[in-house]
Design a protein around this motif. Structure first.
Motif, PDB file in Angstrom:
ATOM      1  N   TRP A   1      10.478   8.522 -97.069  1.00 24.10           N
ATOM      2  CA  TRP A   1      10.709   9.643 -96.158  1.00 24.10           C
ATOM      3  C   TRP A   1      10.977   9.161 -94.730  1.00 24.10           C
ATOM      4  CZ3 TRP A   1      12.154  14.329 -96.843  1.00 24.10           C
ATOM      5  CH2 TRP A   1      11.879  15.349 -95.933  1.00 24.10           C
TER       6      TRP A   1
ATOM      7  N   HIS B   1       0.134  19.702 -99.058  1.00 28.62           N
ATOM      8  CA  HIS B   1       1.014  19.775 -97.881  1.00 28.62           C
ATOM      9  C   HIS B   1       2.450  19.548 -98.309  1.00 28.62           C
ATOM     10  CE1 HIS B   1       0.423  15.436 -98.397  1.00 28.62           C
ATOM     11  NE2 HIS B   1       1.610  15.309 -97.819  1.00 28.62           N
TER      12      HIS B   1
ATOM     13  N   THR C   1       4.591  18.511 -90.724  1.00 26.51           N
ATOM     14  CA  THR C   1       3.965  18.676 -92.035  1.00 26.51           C
ATOM     15  C   THR C   1       3.393  20.081 -92.128  1.00 26.51           C
ATOM     16  OG1 THR C   1       3.395  16.326 -92.036  1.00 26.51           O
ATOM     17  CG2 THR C   1       2.258  17.704 -93.636  1.00 26.51           C
TER      18      THR C   1
ATOM     19  N   GLY D   1       9.426   8.920-101.084  1.00 27.35           N
ATOM     20  CA  GLY D   1      10.533   9.784-100.685  1.00 27.35           C
ATOM     21  C   GLY D   1      11.477   9.980-101.845  1.00 27.35           C
ATOM     22  N   PRO D   2      12.429  10.891-101.691  1.00 28.15           N
ATOM     23  CA  PRO D   2      13.324  11.207-102.813  1.00 28.15           C
ATOM     24  C   PRO D   2      14.309  10.067-103.072  1.00 28.15           C
ATOM     25  CG  PRO D   2      14.049  12.349-100.828  1.00 28.15           C
ATOM     26  CD  PRO D   2      12.761  11.660-100.476  1.00 28.15           C
TER      27      PRO D   2
ATOM     28  N   ARG E   1       0.410   9.087 -86.083  1.00 30.05           N
ATOM     29  CA  ARG E   1      -0.339   9.120 -87.337  1.00 30.05           C
ATOM     30  C   ARG E   1      -0.165   7.792 -88.055  1.00 30.05           C
ATOM     31  NH1 ARG E   1       3.294  13.270 -91.174  1.00 30.05           N
ATOM     32  NH2 ARG E   1       5.329  12.415 -90.618  1.00 30.05           N
TER      33      ARG E   1
ATOM     34  N   ASN F   1       6.043  17.825 -96.539  1.00 28.02           N
ATOM     35  CA  ASN F   1       6.696  17.165 -95.410  1.00 28.02           C
ATOM     36  C   ASN F   1       7.979  17.919 -95.072  1.00 28.02           C
ATOM     37  OD1 ASN F   1       5.039  14.597 -95.140  1.00 28.02           O
ATOM     38  ND2 ASN F   1       5.585  14.555 -97.309  1.00 28.02           N
ATOM     39  N   VAL F   2       8.208  18.118 -93.767  1.00 26.45           N
ATOM     40  CA  VAL F   2       9.362  18.893 -93.310  1.00 26.45           C
ATOM     41  C   VAL F   2      10.120  18.060 -92.280  1.00 26.45           C
ATOM     42  CG1 VAL F   2      10.078  21.018 -92.127  1.00 26.45           C
ATOM     43  CG2 VAL F   2       8.064  21.049 -93.634  1.00 26.45           C
ATOM     44  N   MET F   3      11.452  18.010 -92.387  1.00 22.53           N
ATOM     45  CA  MET F   3      12.229  17.406 -91.300  1.00 22.53           C
ATOM     46  C   MET F   3      13.384  18.293 -90.887  1.00 22.53           C
ATOM     47  SD  MET F   3      14.174  13.910 -92.658  1.00 22.53           S
ATOM     48  CE  MET F   3      12.696  12.969 -92.967  1.00 22.53           C
TER      49      MET F   3
ATOM     50  N   ARG G   1      20.578  16.374-107.281  1.00 22.83           N
ATOM     51  CA  ARG G   1      20.464  17.753-106.787  1.00 22.83           C
ATOM     52  C   ARG G   1      21.744  18.191-106.066  1.00 22.83           C
ATOM     53  NH1 ARG G   1      15.244  19.984-106.083  1.00 22.83           N
ATOM     54  NH2 ARG G   1      16.033  20.942-107.974  1.00 22.83           N
TER      55      ARG G   1
ATOM     56  N   ARG H   1      16.915  20.917 -99.587  1.00 20.96           N
ATOM     57  CA  ARG H   1      17.592  21.076 -98.289  1.00 20.96           C
ATOM     58  C   ARG H   1      17.986  22.531 -98.138  1.00 20.96           C
ATOM     59  NH1 ARG H   1      22.831  17.463 -97.203  1.00 20.96           N
ATOM     60  NH2 ARG H   1      21.325  15.986 -96.356  1.00 20.96           N
TER      61      ARG H   1
ATOM     62  N   SER I   1       2.348   9.860 -98.787  1.00 18.17           N
ATOM     63  CA  SER I   1       3.275  10.985 -98.708  1.00 18.17           C
ATOM     64  C   SER I   1       4.504  10.654 -97.865  1.00 18.17           C
ATOM     65  CB  SER I   1       2.536  12.194 -98.104  1.00 18.17           C
ATOM     66  OG  SER I   1       3.329  13.342 -98.142  1.00 18.17           O
TER      67      SER I   1
ATOM     68  N   VAL J   1      18.333  12.070-104.936  1.00 13.74           N
ATOM     69  CA  VAL J   1      18.921  13.287-104.350  1.00 13.74           C
ATOM     70  C   VAL J   1      20.281  13.610-104.958  1.00 13.74           C
ATOM     71  CG1 VAL J   1      17.717  13.455-102.156  1.00 13.74           C
ATOM     72  CG2 VAL J   1      19.613  11.881-102.381  1.00 13.74           C
TER      73      VAL J   1
ATOM     74  N   GLU K   1      14.904  19.825 -94.342  1.00  8.05           N
ATOM     75  CA  GLU K   1      14.670  19.141 -95.614  1.00  8.05           C
ATOM     76  C   GLU K   1      13.170  19.026 -95.854  1.00  8.05           C
ATOM     77  OE1 GLU K   1      18.725  16.392 -95.661  1.00  8.05           O
ATOM     78  OE2 GLU K   1      16.794  15.393 -95.697  1.00  8.05           O
ATOM     79  N   ILE K   2      12.771  19.111 -97.126  1.00 11.42           N
ATOM     80  CA  ILE K   2      11.353  18.971 -97.460  1.00 11.42           C
ATOM     81  C   ILE K   2      11.160  17.918 -98.550  1.00 11.42           C
ATOM     82  CG2 ILE K   2      10.772  21.342 -96.765  1.00 11.42           C
ATOM     83  CD1 ILE K   2      10.677  22.125 -99.723  1.00 11.42           C
ATOM     84  N   TRP K   3       9.962  17.342 -98.554  1.00 11.34           N
ATOM     85  CA  TRP K   3       9.561  16.339 -99.557  1.00 11.34           C
ATOM     86  C   TRP K   3       8.091  16.587 -99.882  1.00 11.34           C
ATOM     87  CZ3 TRP K   3      10.270  13.172-103.322  1.00 11.34           C
ATOM     88  CH2 TRP K   3       9.401  12.104-103.581  1.00 11.34           C
TER      89      TRP K   3
ATOM     90  N   LEU L   1      13.530  24.145-105.510  1.00 14.36           N
ATOM     91  CA  LEU L   1      12.902  22.980-106.140  1.00 14.36           C
ATOM     92  C   LEU L   1      12.229  23.329-107.461  1.00 14.36           C
ATOM     93  CD1 LEU L   1      12.925  22.532-102.921  1.00 14.36           C
ATOM     94  CD2 LEU L   1      11.316  20.700-103.378  1.00 14.36           C
TER      95      LEU L   1
ATOM     96  N   LYS M   1      10.050  15.443 -87.334  1.00 13.28           N
ATOM     97  CA  LYS M   1       9.252  15.487 -88.574  1.00 13.28           C
ATOM     98  C   LYS M   1       7.935  16.194 -88.324  1.00 13.28           C
ATOM     99  CE  LYS M   1      11.071  10.979 -89.708  1.00 13.28           C
ATOM    100  NZ  LYS M   1      10.980  10.343 -88.375  1.00 13.28           N
TER     101      LYS M   1
ATOM    102  N   TRP N   1      12.339  17.195-103.603  1.00 13.00           N
ATOM    103  CA  TRP N   1      13.164  17.217-102.392  1.00 13.00           C
ATOM    104  C   TRP N   1      14.090  18.430-102.409  1.00 13.00           C
ATOM    105  CZ3 TRP N   1      18.561  17.061-101.727  1.00 13.00           C
ATOM    106  CH2 TRP N   1      19.004  16.919-100.408  1.00 13.00           C
TER     107      TRP N   1
END
Lengths: 233, 183
Positions: free
Chosen positions: A165, B113, B130, A45-46, A36, B115-117, A52, B88, A41, A49, B58-60, B25, B128, B86
């Motif tokens: 990310w 959407h 989505t 990225g965060p 891709r 993002n997932v890792m 949190r 976890r 997106s 963190v 983890e997601i974003w 979140l 990774k 973000w």
């Protein structure tokens, strides 16, 4: 802020399926990964963190009667991006076995004794020069309990958050001159010799301080760069 | 410089690194995020169907307005101050993960959407993918989803199970393998 993610050289990254590492064929995709063009997106990225999750600092060897058993080490690490720019404010998580090769984790068995003064977990932020320091004990080697297993050499695990990310990294660091490095199936899953050597820390000669610890330095390179736009003087 | 090689997370990722509340979140620093709270849950399965415990997810994602809390987003000054984007989670003994989050808005040019890792013992590199929404507007024209072979796109759609609950199962390899991205 423009981040460029260059495609990686496959030879600098580990094979996904590793001969003699029995879980890898069950867990790694068989279909070709989908290519891709990254969008905003994935190129964001965060950055916060640590708001949190809880930081733990990097001084985990303990002191006095609570000092962990083992060879005390200081490790100085710089976190850079592909252009050599420091990555400041990045959250780093490190975890490791104790000096006998035992993790403070319910999954580890009783092959070696626990150390009640050592939990082997550090979590901190890099400073503005991308640096951080750990004061810990050198981890012991341990056997991988699979059929025809092998011994993991002393190593530290790292998880790092970069600026985007796609710069998230999970890696391991090794120690120089360890005979077990040669036979480790995880280190040697990276095909390129120079890329493997870049995962081995450098020993620094003794200095006045700290007099009681071996000192190592290491470099971790994250992907991409958050280039600061040019500003008029 | 050559990026440092990835390596497996191994079986000993400290449980304390999955902080209590890190999978929620909808709250940030004690403040409630704006938008519609949703739950996303699912199972992560390896090829032989074995349940995977303590796998890290983890997601974003952007906020309810489709804005990312990051300076690369031209609109980031308008991002919801109460939404980090973000989280976890770790899979439990049944191989299940759960996030509470805010229904993401559509970023410019993208369908809504997340993002997932995935990180786990035996995964030599982070995986990774989505997540999209089954009923999501704009899925047909999303530039990332369009990269996935058409017969596999459905595997990236979270299934609606109630007004605010979605299921997104992830199969690491084999039949029904989740599409993962090469980046």
């Amino acid at each position: 802020m423009n981040t460029v993610i260059e495609p990686r050289d496959e030879r600098s990254q580990p094979a996904r399926i590793v001969a003699g590492y029995p879980q890898t064929p069950w867990r790694n995709p068989r279909q070709p990964l989908v290519k891709r063009q990254p969008t905003l997106s994935e190129l964001s990225g965060p950055l916060e963190v640590a708001k949190r999750v809880k930081l733990l600092g990097g001084d985990i060897a303990g002191y006095g009667e609570h000092q962990a058993i083992g060879q005390l080490i200081h490790l100085r690490v710089r976190v850079l991006d592909e252009d050599g720019a420091p990555v400041g404010g990045a959250m780093v998580e490190m975890w490791q076995a104790n000096s006998a090769g035992r993790y403070s984790h319910p999954n580890d068995d009783d092959h070696a004794p626990p150390d009640q003064n050592f939990h082997g977990a550090a979590r901190l932020l890099t400073d503005q020069s991308g640096s951080f320091e750990l004061r810990t004990v050198k981890p012991g080697a341990y056997p991988v309990p699979t059929k025809d297993g092998w011994w993991r050499p002393p190593h530290l695990h790292f998880s790092l958050f970069g600026k985007v990310w796609l710069s998230r990294l999970v890696t391991q660091m090794y120690f120089p001159g360890e005979p077990l490095n040669m036979q480790d199936r995880i280190l040697n899953a990276v095909p390129d010799v120079a890329a493997r050597e870049s995962m081995i820390a450098r020993y620094l000669p003794p200095a006045a301080e700290p007099y009681n610890a071996l000192v190592f330095e290491h470099r971790i390179v994250l992907r991409g760069r958050a280039a600061t736009p040019a500003q008029p003087p | 410089m050559i990026p440092t090689g990835e390596a497996t997370l191994g079986p000993f990722f400290p449980p304390r690194y999955v902080d209590k509340g890190a999978n929620d979140l909808t709250v940030f620093e004690g403040r409630q995020a704006t938008g519609e709270a949703i739950e996303i849950h699912g199972r992560v399965i390896q090829d032989d169907g074995q349940v995977l415990e303590n796998l890290i997810v983890e997601i974003w994602q952007p906020d309810a307005g489709g804005i990312f809390r990051h300076p690369a987003d031209p609109r980031h000054a308008q991002a919801d101050p109460n939404f980090l984007g973000w989280g976890r989670a770790a899979t439990d003994a049944q191989g299940r993960y759960l996030f509470r989050t805010i229904q993401p808005g559509a970023p410019e040019g993208r369908a809504p959407h997340i993002n997932v890792m995935l990180m786990f013992s035996g995964l030599m590199r982070i995986l990774k993918t989505t997540l999209y929404f089954e009923v999501g507007a704009g899925n047909e024209s999303d530039p990332v989803l369009s990269c996935v072979p058409s017969g596999r796109r459905g595997l990236l759609l979270a299934k609606k199970q109630g007004p605010n609950r979605y299921c997104f199962d992830i199969r690491l390899c084999g039949d029904g393998e989740t599409p993962f991205f090469d980046d």
